[in-house]
Design an enzyme around this catalytic site. Structure first.
Site, PDB file in Angstrom:
ATOM      1  N   ARG A 140       1.605   3.789  10.923  1.00 50.48           N
ATOM      2  CA  ARG A 140       0.262   3.336  11.141  1.00 50.48           C
ATOM      3  C   ARG A 140      -0.249   3.115  12.572  1.00 50.48           C
ATOM      4  NH1 ARG A 140       1.286   1.625   6.083  1.00 50.48           N
ATOM      5  NH2 ARG A 140       2.229  -0.141   6.537  1.00 50.48           N
ATOM      6  N   THR A 184       6.885   1.212   8.534  1.00 46.41           N
ATOM      7  CA  THR A 184       5.355   2.058   8.483  1.00 46.41           C
ATOM      8  C   THR A 184       4.417   1.574   9.389  1.00 46.41           C
ATOM      9  OG1 THR A 184       4.542   0.883   6.598  1.00 46.41           O
ATOM     10  CG2 THR A 184       6.026   2.866   6.142  1.00 46.41           C
ATOM     11  N   GLY A 200       9.985  -2.498   2.047  1.00 46.86           N
ATOM     12  CA  GLY A 200      10.962  -1.992   1.222  1.00 46.86           C
ATOM     13  C   GLY A 200      11.259  -3.114  -0.241  1.00 46.86           C
ATOM     14  N   GLU A 202       9.931  -2.923  -2.823  1.00 48.97           N
ATOM     15  CA  GLU A 202       9.757  -2.330  -4.053  1.00 48.97           C
ATOM     16  C   GLU A 202      11.359  -2.269  -4.430  1.00 48.97           C
ATOM     17  OE1 GLU A 202       7.012  -1.894  -2.335  1.00 48.97           O
ATOM     18  OE2 GLU A 202       6.501  -3.111  -4.292  1.00 48.97           O
ATOM     19  N   THR A 259       8.412  -8.551   2.519  1.00 52.43           N
ATOM     20  CA  THR A 259       8.458  -7.931   3.605  1.00 52.43           C
ATOM     21  C   THR A 259       6.918  -7.726   4.429  1.00 52.43           C
ATOM     22  OG1 THR A 259       7.958  -5.990   2.292  1.00 52.43           O
ATOM     23  CG2 THR A 259      10.239  -6.215   2.881  1.00 52.43           C
ATOM     24  N   ASP A 324       2.978  -7.531  -7.834  1.00 53.25           N
ATOM     25  CA  ASP A 324       2.952  -6.862  -6.308  1.00 53.25           C
ATOM     26  C   ASP A 324       1.679  -7.027  -5.693  1.00 53.25           C
ATOM     27  OD1 ASP A 324       3.786  -5.165  -4.224  1.00 53.25           O
ATOM     28  OD2 ASP A 324       2.844  -3.222  -5.261  1.00 53.25           O
ATOM     29  N   LYS A 351      -4.415  -8.291  -1.721  1.00 52.07           N
ATOM     30  CA  LYS A 351      -4.410  -7.224  -3.096  1.00 52.07           C
ATOM     31  C   LYS A 351      -4.855  -8.073  -4.116  1.00 52.07           C
ATOM     32  CE  LYS A 351      -0.591  -4.102  -2.646  1.00 52.07           C
ATOM     33  NZ  LYS A 351       0.795  -3.859  -3.353  1.00 52.07           N
ATOM     34  N   ASN A 411      -6.410  -2.678  -0.026  1.00 49.84           N
ATOM     35  CA  ASN A 411      -4.581  -2.287   0.363  1.00 49.84           C
ATOM     36  C   ASN A 411      -4.465  -2.446   1.857  1.00 49.84           C
ATOM     37  OD1 ASN A 411      -1.874  -0.974   0.459  1.00 49.84           O
ATOM     38  ND2 ASN A 411      -2.187  -1.161  -1.698  1.00 49.84           N
ATOM     39  N   HIS A 631       6.375  12.085  -7.340  1.00 46.48           N
ATOM     40  CA  HIS A 631       6.163  13.253  -7.718  1.00 46.48           C
ATOM     41  C   HIS A 631       4.565  12.988  -8.813  1.00 46.48           C
ATOM     42  CE1 HIS A 631       9.072  16.136  -6.122  1.00 46.48           C
ATOM     43  NE2 HIS A 631      10.001  15.069  -6.263  1.00 46.48           N
TER      44      HIS A 631
END
Ligand code: CA
Length: 705
Positions: A140, A184, A200, A202, A259, A324, A351, A411, A631
Site C-alpha cells: 500500500r 502489506t 498474518g 488469519e 496484527t 474478523d 469493519k 475495508n 483460487h
C-alpha cells in the site's frame, strides 16, 4: 535488485537537469522532515505522506481543478506497473518525484510531471511467500524522509532506499521469517522513527508494531497488541492488563492475532501515535478464548507515545471479536464542533459497520452509529461505550448470517474527510457472510486458521439462488456527516470492493470503481461530474499534487485484493481484468490508453468425473480451508491466479501431486501444500475441482446456445 537500464539512467539525468523541482533548492531529493510534514498544508503541491498529512484526512487544498472544469480533465500520462496482481498503493509525491509501489513490493520512482521512470527497486520477495498473504501480494505504499524511501516488503523486511538512486541504504528483518507474517501496509515516519506493523492473523501470529531509527534501522521500540504466554512474564503493564481479558491457551493457537496491518495517524500537538489493531487468531472466539473476555487489544484503536511506544489509551470497537472485525481501517484526525464544543476527534469506520467518533486526547467515545444495515449488534451503548450484541450473532448454537461479512462494511480502502463540506467519503461494502462452529478444529501452523465453518460456504448449484446471492453483493460511495452521525448522500455501485477516496477544495471527491471507471463527484451533493474508463477495476486511493502551477490527479489502477481473489464468479461475470498502471490526469490533456485485448476465458476440458459423494465432500472441505482464499469460491478464479477448472493438471494425478504437494510451481507463487494436507486430501481436491469444471463447462455451453 536495482533495475536501471542505460536508457533509464539517461532519462534520470535528463529529467534531473530539466526539472528543477525534482530536487529542492539545496539539491536534496525527498527532503521530507518533521517541519515539512507538520506544515504539509503550506505546500499542497506535494503529497509527502500516506494520508497527505499526519491527520490522514486525504483532503487537498488544491482547487485549480474544480466542480466546474473537472469535465475537461484528461489523461496526461500513464505508467505500466508490469504486474497482474492487485494494486493498492497510495503514491507519494515530493518535489516533482512520484514514489509508487506495485505488487510483490516493487518500488518505482517516476518523474511526476511526465511519468518518465527514474529508477525501480525489486526486493525479490520469494514467490512462495504468497502462501502467507491472505489477501493478495499487495503493497500500500512507501514513506519518504530525509533522502530515504522506506519500504515494507511482503516477506517482512523494512528496507531504506536512497531516494536518488533506489539503492539499498539499510535493510532489517522486522519479523521471524519462519512464521506466517507479511507486510502489506505503508510505513509512516514520526520524529526520526519509521513505524511498521504486519499482517498474518488469519494464519496464526502475535501482532505488534515496531519503530526503527531512520538513520541505521536499529529497533527503537516494539509494542505487542496481545499478551504472550503469562508464564513467561509480560513486556509491559499494558500486556498485564490485556492478559486479564483472555481465557484459555491462546498463545498455543498461533499467538492471538491482533496484527497492525494498515492504519496509523499522528497528532504532533498531543504527541500521540494512533494505530488500528486487527482480528484474533482464530477468528472464532470460542476456540481462541473459551468462555469469552474482551481479548485486548484485538479490534482496538491504540494510542502510544511515539518516542517510546508507551501505552496511553485504547478504545475497543468489537470486544471479544469473533467475525474478523478488524479496527485496522483508515483513521482520520480532525477538529470539529460537537454539541457546540470544539473537539479534537479521531474517526474510524471499521469493519464492524459502526462509524466511531472518539476524543483523541483520551479515547472517550463521543458517538457511534451504524453506516450500513448491520445485524450483529443493535447499537453502541453510550454509557459503557460497548456494542449491544445480538446474542445469536456469535454463532455458538447455530450458524448465523451476519451483516457485514468478514470483509467488513469498510475495508482498507481509505476514506477521506473534507473540512469544507464536513463530510467523510467512505467506500462501503455491503454483503453478509455465514458463520458457524466447525465440526472439528485443528490448529495447523502456518496455514489459515479461522476456526469457523460455512464462513464462505460454496455457492449454490441452482443458478437462481446464485443470482439471489449476487444481488446481495452491494457497494456504494457513502458521504457521511460525522457530527450528525448520518448519511448525507450515496452513490450505489455495481458491486463491492471499489477504490479509496480523495477529496479536494475544488468541491470534488475522486474514486475509482470496481467496474473500471475513475469518477469525480461533487463533494457536497454526490453529482457525477466526470469519469474515465480505466480498463480495470480500481481499489487504490487517488492523490493530487501540483508542479509548475499545474494540478495533477493520479490514481493507481489494477484490480486485486481479498475480494477479487475469493469472489471469482463476480469478477468473471463483470469481465474485470487486471491492468496495473499509474494513471495521471490534468486539465486539457488528451492522452489515450492502448486497447486491452482481454481474452482470458476459461477453457474447460475436464477429465471424466468418477469420484463419489464422500470424496467430493472431503475435497470441498479441504479446498475451502486451503485453496479457496486464492483460487476463489467454487474454484471460480478472480483471474489474478489461474482458474483451476481449466487446468490440464486435472488429468494427471502425478503432475497434480507435484504441483500441489511438492510445490513444483512455487517459483510462480503456488506454495507446496504438503505441510498442510495429505495426499488423500490433495486427490479429493482434484476431484472437487473436476466437478466444478464440469459445472462450468455445462454453463458455458448453455450460454453459447
Ligand atoms: Ca483479518
Amino acid at each position: 535488485m536495482l533495475v536501471r537500464s542505460g536508457l533509464l539512467f539517461t532519462t534520470l539525468i535528463f529529467f534531473a537537469a530539466c526539472n528543477s523541482q525534482i530536487k529542492d533548492t539545496n539539491g536534496n531529493v525527498a527532503a521530507v522532515d518533521s517541519a515539512r510534514l507538520i506544515d504539509a498544508d503550506n505546500e499542497p503541491g506535494n503529497w509527502m505522506s500516506h494520508g497527505r498529512t499526519y491527520s490522514e484526512q486525504r483532503f487537498s487544498p488544491l482547487q485549480q481543478i474544480d466542480e466546474n472544469n473537472v469535465k475537461n480533465l484528461g489523461l496526461a500520462w500513464y505508467f505500466d506497473l508490469q504486474t497482474q496482481r492487485g494494486i493498492e498503493a497510495t503514491s507519494i509525491v515530493v518535489d516533482g518525484v512520484m514514489y509508487v509501489t506495485s505488487a510483490w513490493s516493487i518500488v518505482h520512482a517516476l518523474d511526476a510531471q511526465s511519468g518518465a521512470p527514474l529508477w525501480s527497486f525489486d526486493p525479490e520477495v520469494a514467490k512462495s511467500k504468497a502462501e502467507h498473504a491472505c489477501c493478495d501480494v499487495v503493497n500500500r505504499g512507501v514513506a519518504v524522509w530525509q533522502g530515504k524511501v522506506f519500504l515494507g516488503a511482503l516477506d517482512g523486511r523494512l528496507i531504506a532506499l536512497d531516494a536518488k538512486t533506489g539503492s539499498v541504504n539499510w535493510s532489517v528483518a522486522t519479523l521471524d521469517p519462519t512464521l506466517p507474517y507479511t507486510i502489506t501496509g505503508a510505513p509512516r515516519v514520526v520524529k526520526d522513527k519509521v513505524l511498521i506493523g504486519n499482517g498474518g492473523a488469519e494464519y496464526g501470529v502475535r501482532g505488534y508494531i515496531s519503530a526503527y531509527n531512520v538513520t541505521d534501522g536499529s529497533l527503537a521500540w516494539r509494542f505487542y497488541t496481545v499478551p504472550g504466554n503469562p508464564a513467561q512474564g509480560f513486556e509491559n503493564a499494558a500486556m498485564a492488563m490485556a492478559a486479564q481479558t483472555w481465557n484459555g491457551r491462546w498463545w498455543e493457537l498461533g499467538g492471538g492475532g491482533g496484527t497492525v496491518w494498515d492504519s496509523m495517524a499522528y497528532d504532533p500537538a498531543l504527541d500521540l501515535l494512533y494505530f488500528g489493531v486487527g482480528n484474533g487468531t482464530p477468528w472464532n472466539q470460542e476456540l481462541r478464548s473459551p468462555g469469552g473476555g474482551d481479548n485486548l487489544f484485538l479490534s482496538s484503536i491504540v494510542a502510544v507515545k511515539p518516542d517510546t511506544g508507551e501505552y496511553v489509551w485504547h478504545y475497543q470497537t468489537t470486544p471479544g471479536e469473533t467475525w474478523d472485525y478488524t479496527a485496522t481501517q483508515h483513521m482520520i484526525l480532525a477538529d470539529m464542533k460537537i454539541e457546540g464544543e470544539l473537539r479534537q476527534v479521531l474517526m474510524q469506520a471499521p469493519k464492524n459497520g459502526f462509524f466511531y467518533v472518539l476524543d483523541r486526547t483520551n479515547g472517550e467515545l463521543l458517538s457511534a452509529q451504524p453506516f450500513i444495515d448491520l445485524n450483529w449488534a443493535t447499537h453502541v451503548d453510550m454509557t459503557t461505550g460497548r456494542p449491544v450484541e445480538v446474542a445469536a450473532a456469535r454463532y455458538l448454537e447455530a450458524p448465523y448470517v451476519v451483516f457485514p461479512s468478514y470483509l467488513g462494511g469498510h475495508n482498507w480502502q481509505p476514506m477521506s474527510f473534507n473540512p469544507e463540506t464536513g463530510l467523510v467519503y467512505i467506500p462501503v461494502l455491503d454483503f453478509p457472510a455465514n458463520y458457524g462452529q466447525p465440526e472439528a478444529f485443528r490448529y495447523v501452523p502456518g496455514s489459515a486458521n479461522t476456526g469457523t465453518d460455512g464462513i464462505v460456504g460454496s455457492l449454490p448449484d441452482n443458478q437462481a439462488e446464485r443470482d439471489a446471492m449476487r444481488a446481495l453483493m452491494q457497494g456504494r460511495l457513502l458521504a457521511w456527516d460525522p457530527v450528525a452521525q448520518q448519511e448525507a448522500w450515496r452513490v450505489e455501485q455495481r458491486g463491492p470492493w471499489n477504490g479509496g477516496t480523495l477529496t479536494t477544495a475544488g468541491n470534488l471527491v475522486f474514486q475509482g470503481a470496481a467496474h473500471g471507471q475513475f469518477v469525480a463527484f461533487s463533494a457536497d451533493s454526490g453529482k457525477d461530474l466526470w469519469h474515465f474508463p480505466t480498463q480495470t477495476g480500481v481499489v487504490a486511493a487517488p492523490i493530487t499534487y501540483e508542479i509548475n502551477g499545474q494540478q495533477y490527479v493520479s490514481v493507481n489502477v489494477g484490480w486485486g485484493g481479498a475480494f477479487a481473489l475469493v469472489f471469482g464468479e463476480f469478477v468473471q461475470s463483470e469481465s474485470l481484468p487486471n491492468v496495473s498502471r499509474v494513471l495521471t490526469f490534468k486539465l486539457g490533456a488528451d492522452a489515450t490508453l492502448p486497447p486491452v485485448n482481454w481474452q482470458r476465458r476459461v477453457h474447460f476440458n475436464p477429465p471424466p468425473l468418477t469420484a463419489d459423494k464422500n470424496i467430493l465432500h472431503k475435497g470441498y472441505a479441504a479446498y475451502q480451508d486451503r485453496c479457496m482464499g486464492c483460487h476463489g469460491l467454487n474454484a471460480v478464479s478472480g483471474l489474478l491466479v489461474p482458474d483451476l477448472r481449466g487446468s490440464s493438471y486435472l488429468w494427471d494425478e502425478r503432475e497434480w501431486d507435484r504441483v500441489v504437494m511438492q510445490g513444483s510451481l512455487s517459483e510462480r507463487g503456488m506454495p507446496a501444500m504438503g505441510a498442510y494436507i495429505d495426499s488423500d486430501e490433495s486427490e479429493a481436491i482434484r476431484a472437487y475441482v473436476t466437478q466444478q469444471a464440469h459445472r462450468g463447462a455445462t454453463l458455458a455451453t448453455q450460454h453459447s446456445k
